[in-house]
Design a protein around this motif. Structure first.
Motif, PDB file in Angstrom:
ATOM      1  N   GLN A  84      -6.745  58.895 -43.686  1.00 25.80           N
ATOM      2  CA  GLN A  84      -6.705  59.140 -45.062  1.00 25.80           C
ATOM      3  C   GLN A  84      -5.685  59.282 -45.772  1.00 25.80           C
ATOM      4  O   GLN A  84      -5.685  59.013 -46.923  1.00 25.80           O
ATOM      5  N   ILE A  85      -4.644  59.827 -44.955  1.00 27.99           N
ATOM      6  CA  ILE A  85      -3.106  59.611 -45.771  1.00 27.99           C
ATOM      7  C   ILE A  85      -2.877  58.376 -46.254  1.00 27.99           C
ATOM      8  O   ILE A  85      -2.390  58.231 -47.501  1.00 27.99           O
ATOM      9  N   ASN A 120      -2.907  56.588 -54.676  1.00 29.75           N
ATOM     10  CA  ASN A 120      -2.070  57.265 -55.557  1.00 29.75           C
ATOM     11  C   ASN A 120      -0.773  56.477 -56.140  1.00 29.75           C
ATOM     12  O   ASN A 120       0.068  56.578 -56.878  1.00 29.75           O
ATOM     13  N   GLN A 176      -2.345  69.975 -45.120  1.00 32.74           N
ATOM     14  CA  GLN A 176      -3.977  70.203 -45.259  1.00 32.74           C
ATOM     15  C   GLN A 176      -4.336  69.318 -43.801  1.00 32.74           C
ATOM     16  O   GLN A 176      -5.511  69.407 -43.639  1.00 32.74           O
ATOM     17  N   LEU A 235       6.132  59.882 -44.578  1.00 31.82           N
ATOM     18  CA  LEU A 235       5.612  60.943 -43.695  1.00 31.82           C
ATOM     19  C   LEU A 235       6.584  61.582 -42.937  1.00 31.82           C
ATOM     20  O   LEU A 235       6.969  62.861 -42.630  1.00 31.82           O
ATOM     21  N   TRP A 262      -0.214  66.824 -48.078  1.00 33.93           N
ATOM     22  CA  TRP A 262      -1.180  66.113 -47.043  1.00 33.93           C
ATOM     23  C   TRP A 262      -0.951  66.509 -45.672  1.00 33.93           C
ATOM     24  O   TRP A 262      -1.976  66.720 -44.887  1.00 33.93           O
ATOM     25  N   LYS A 286      -4.890  57.463 -49.287  1.00 31.34           N
ATOM     26  CA  LYS A 286      -4.500  58.193 -50.560  1.00 31.34           C
ATOM     27  C   LYS A 286      -3.047  57.662 -51.113  1.00 31.34           C
ATOM     28  O   LYS A 286      -2.756  57.656 -52.345  1.00 31.34           O
ATOM     29  N   GLU A 337       4.086  65.250 -52.117  1.00 29.69           N
ATOM     30  CA  GLU A 337       2.683  65.055 -51.818  1.00 29.69           C
ATOM     31  C   GLU A 337       2.307  64.911 -50.243  1.00 29.69           C
ATOM     32  O   GLU A 337       1.431  65.187 -50.155  1.00 29.69           O
ATOM     33  N   ALA A 338       3.184  64.168 -49.887  1.00 31.91           N
ATOM     34  CA  ALA A 338       3.043  63.761 -48.444  1.00 31.91           C
ATOM     35  C   ALA A 338       3.205  65.310 -47.482  1.00 31.91           C
ATOM     36  O   ALA A 338       2.377  65.355 -46.531  1.00 31.91           O
ATOM     37  N   LEU A 359      -4.363  66.214 -42.845  1.00 35.47           N
ATOM     38  CA  LEU A 359      -5.599  65.278 -43.173  1.00 35.47           C
ATOM     39  C   LEU A 359      -5.241  64.076 -42.120  1.00 35.47           C
ATOM     40  O   LEU A 359      -3.994  64.109 -41.652  1.00 35.47           O
TER      41      LEU A 359
END
Length: 177
Positions: free
Chosen positions: A89-90, A97, A83, A110, A80, A93, A76-77, A85
């Motif tokens: 915002q990361i 999440n 994307q 990350l 992000w 999230k 998922e990281a 981000l």
């Protein structure tokens, strides 16, 4: 390692492996549903370093992530990061999440995600080149349909550079006197 030599992939991989193992350190077991199983303290032994007391956990306490949760969080990281981000915002999230509010923990996830992305890019270079060429072909086709021929020529030039057909910018020959 001398200053001229770039760091090897092995050096990065060792640090990443340590971080990954640290994230995976506990719990030692999982039940059939994948939930962590924590060993109970031994009541026959006195409370001490090897036998922690049975403390009550706060309502907001979340046990350490299982192997599957760690892998899912890293994936998922990676999404992000891809994307692009913003970091704020990361973190937001991650808190929503994963239930993680610790900035250092989010930063470790990350870092692992970035490291894996680099390793995948290096190991699957031909596949990545093919994906980029396919995307640029589509871009060039759409540019020609819109009669933006300069953009189409630019896309084809980048395709040639990726494919190794073109090494340097095309320059017109200098006039001979």
């Amino acid at each position: 390692m001398s200053p001229e030599q770039p760091p090897t992939a092995g050096a990065c991989s060792d640090a990443g492996t340590e971080s990954l193992e640290e994230l995976r350190a506990a719990p030692p077991q999982q039940d059939a549903d994948g939930q962590p199983v924590w060993p109970a303290a031994d009541p026959s032994r006195p409370v001490g370093k090897g036998n922690p007391p049975r403390g009550r956990r706060s309502q907001s306490h979340k046990p350490r992530a299982t192997h599957m949760e760690v892998e899912t969080r890293i994936a998922e990281a990676q999404l992000w990061i891809a994307q692009r981000l913003p970091l704020a915002q990361i973190r937001e999230k991650a808190a929503h999440n994963w239930g993680i509010t610790n900035i250092k923990t989010v930063s470790r996830y990350l870092a692992l995600a970035r490291q894996r992305m680099v390793e995948e890019l290096i190991s699957d270079r031909r596949r990545h080149q093919a994906e980029q060429i396919f995307a640029l072909n589509d871009c060039a086709r759409r540019a020609m349909d819109a009669e933006q021929f300069n953009a189409a020529v630019g896309a084809f030039r980048v395709i040639a550079e990726i494919g190794g057909l073109l090494r340097a910018p095309i320059k017109p020959p200098e006039p001979r006197a």
